[in-house]
Design a protein around this motif. Structure first.
Motif, PDB file in Angstrom:
ATOM      1  N   CYS A  17      22.560  47.614  34.082  1.00 31.33           N
ATOM      2  CA  CYS A  17      23.823  47.551  34.810  1.00 31.33           C
ATOM      3  C   CYS A  17      24.375  46.135  34.838  1.00 31.33           C
ATOM      4  CB  CYS A  17      23.655  48.092  36.225  1.00 31.33           C
ATOM      5  SG  CYS A  17      22.410  47.228  37.196  1.00 31.33           S
ATOM      6  N   GLN A  20      27.231  45.031  32.404  1.00 34.50           N
ATOM      7  CA  GLN A  20      28.626  45.370  32.614  1.00 34.50           C
ATOM      8  C   GLN A  20      29.433  44.161  33.056  1.00 34.50           C
ATOM      9  OE1 GLN A  20      29.753  48.282  31.698  1.00 34.50           O
ATOM     10  NE2 GLN A  20      27.663  48.766  31.075  1.00 34.50           N
ATOM     11  N   LEU A 113      18.239  58.706  35.003  1.00 38.49           N
ATOM     12  CA  LEU A 113      19.265  57.885  35.658  1.00 38.49           C
ATOM     13  C   LEU A 113      18.674  57.048  36.785  1.00 38.49           C
ATOM     14  CD1 LEU A 113      22.476  60.114  35.934  1.00 38.49           C
ATOM     15  CD2 LEU A 113      22.254  57.892  34.799  1.00 38.49           C
ATOM     16  N   VAL A 114      17.764  57.646  37.541  1.00 37.61           N
ATOM     17  CA  VAL A 114      17.127  56.912  38.631  1.00 37.61           C
ATOM     18  C   VAL A 114      16.306  55.752  38.080  1.00 37.61           C
ATOM     19  CG1 VAL A 114      15.427  57.047  40.492  1.00 37.61           C
ATOM     20  CG2 VAL A 114      17.074  58.908  40.174  1.00 37.61           C
ATOM     21  N   SER A 117      18.199  52.672  36.709  1.00 36.14           N
ATOM     22  CA  SER A 117      18.755  51.735  37.678  1.00 36.14           C
ATOM     23  C   SER A 117      17.692  50.902  38.383  1.00 36.14           C
ATOM     24  CB  SER A 117      19.570  52.495  38.732  1.00 36.14           C
ATOM     25  OG  SER A 117      18.740  53.382  39.461  1.00 36.14           O
ATOM     26  N   GLY A 203      26.769  61.174  32.750  1.00 41.37           N
ATOM     27  CA  GLY A 203      25.990  60.471  33.756  1.00 41.37           C
ATOM     28  C   GLY A 203      26.152  58.962  33.668  1.00 41.37           C
ATOM     29  N   LEU A 204      26.169  58.421  32.454  1.00 38.36           N
ATOM     30  CA  LEU A 204      26.341  56.981  32.274  1.00 38.36           C
ATOM     31  C   LEU A 204      27.733  56.531  32.704  1.00 38.36           C
ATOM     32  CD1 LEU A 204      24.591  56.580  28.802  1.00 38.36           C
ATOM     33  CD2 LEU A 204      23.736  55.747  31.007  1.00 38.36           C
ATOM     34  N   ALA A 206      29.595  58.036  34.988  1.00 44.70           N
ATOM     35  CA  ALA A 206      29.680  58.179  36.445  1.00 44.70           C
ATOM     36  C   ALA A 206      28.986  57.036  37.174  1.00 44.70           C
ATOM     37  CB  ALA A 206      29.077  59.518  36.876  1.00 44.70           C
ATOM     38  N   THR A 207      27.959  56.469  36.540  1.00 44.62           N
ATOM     39  CA  THR A 207      27.203  55.387  37.189  1.00 44.62           C
ATOM     40  C   THR A 207      27.622  54.007  36.684  1.00 44.62           C
ATOM     41  OG1 THR A 207      25.433  55.684  35.533  1.00 44.62           O
ATOM     42  CG2 THR A 207      25.202  56.833  37.647  1.00 44.62           C
ATOM     43  N   GLY A 208      28.688  53.942  35.901  1.00 48.06           N
ATOM     44  CA  GLY A 208      29.204  52.659  35.438  1.00 48.06           C
ATOM     45  C   GLY A 208      28.383  51.989  34.361  1.00 48.06           C
ATOM     46  N   LYS A 209      27.575  52.745  33.615  1.00 47.68           N
ATOM     47  CA  LYS A 209      26.722  52.168  32.585  1.00 47.68           C
ATOM     48  C   LYS A 209      27.235  52.452  31.176  1.00 47.68           C
ATOM     49  CE  LYS A 209      22.548  52.239  35.418  1.00 47.68           C
ATOM     50  NZ  LYS A 209      23.225  52.651  36.665  1.00 47.68           N
TER      51      LYS A 209
END
Length: 265
Positions: A17, A20, A113-114, A117, A203-204, A206-209
């Motif tokens: 992350c 970004q 996803l967990v 991060s 998923g990526l 939605a999580t900004g990745k």
């Protein structure tokens, strides 16, 4: 090799992350461009022939240039080859296996996803590389997994997890389905990987990745992917041989070892 961009804090535990916030300007050397083109083409040949192999073959070299190549860009460009396998090999696809893998996919993607991060790139690469190498080596030594509905569901979860964390959906699938004939493997793998890719990219996002920087990296990969897809048509007729299964497993083994060595060295 190094990527020239705006200065950013260097840390071995930097999370995906954090990328970004880096500069979106990607300046590559001539050698890096050649490496990207060559390895993406080789990976596309493997993916187009074996049904797996894009991230296994190209991933270690690409991530050495920029860790942001995984997972988003590699997952996305793999579908250029994957869609071909889904369409052309649709009559050979094991639809029951695809359905069972689909049940496990959401659980693996959520777990991935967990972890994505919380854990560093280095730890994830070592974990996935070790599992890929161990699974492939076990089968090469004669260990066979008896497929069952539960095993196929678990395989779907493993594919989702390894895709989300390191863009490596192939090894878990190979461990379970390496007994399939080439055309069946390509069609089945392509179908499962397509579902995985769609869910992973969502998923990526939605999580900004996954953003404009990853799109820029995809642009660098596309020329090699197209060339590899073209070359695969000339290699594919030679794959219906007794050595097909060992070849698939050796691809998985080599990719796992490469990921491990990259972190250690």
């Amino acid at each position: 090799m190094s990527t020239k961009r705006a200065p950013a804090p260097a840390s071995p535990t930097r999370k995906r992350c954090d990328r970004q916030t880096q500069s979106r300007i990607l300046a590559l050397t001539a050698i890096e461009i050649v490496v990207i083109f060559g390895f993406s083409a080789a990976g596309a040949v493997s993916q187009g022939c074996l049904g797996i192999g894009l991230a296994l073959v190209a991933g270690p070299a690409l991530v050495a240039i920029d860790p942001a190549f995984a997972p988003g860009p590699l997952i996305a460009v793999a579908q250029v080859v994957g869609v071909r396998n889904v369409v052309v090999e649709r009559s050979h696809t094991d639809r029951q296996a695809v359905g069972r893998c689909a049940i496990g996919l959401p659980f693996g993607l959520a777990a991935g996803l967990v972890v994505l991060s919380l854990v560093s790139d280095e730890v994830i690469a070592l974990l996935v590389g070790s599992l890929a190498a161990a699974g492939a080596l076990s089968l090469l030594c004669g260990l066979r997994i008896v497929r069952s509905p539960r095993i196929e569901v678990a395989t779907g979860a493993a594919v989702g997890f390894s895709s989300m964390t390191a863009a490596l959906p192939g090894p878990p699938f190979v461990v379970t389905f390496s007994d399939m004939k080439p055309a069946t493997l390509r069609g089945t793998v392509g179908s499962v990987f397509f579902m995985t890719a769609v869910a992973a990219i969502i998923g990526l996002l939605a999580t900004g990745k996954f953003g404009t920087y990853e799109l820029e990296l995809i642009g660098w990969l596309i020329p090699g992917i197209i060339l590899g897809l073209f070359l695969a048509r000339f290699v594919r007729p030679f794959l219906d041989r007794t050595w097909f299964r060992p070849a698939v497993l050796l691809v998985a083994l080599a990719g796992g070892i490469a990921l491990i060595l990259r972190q250690i060295l």
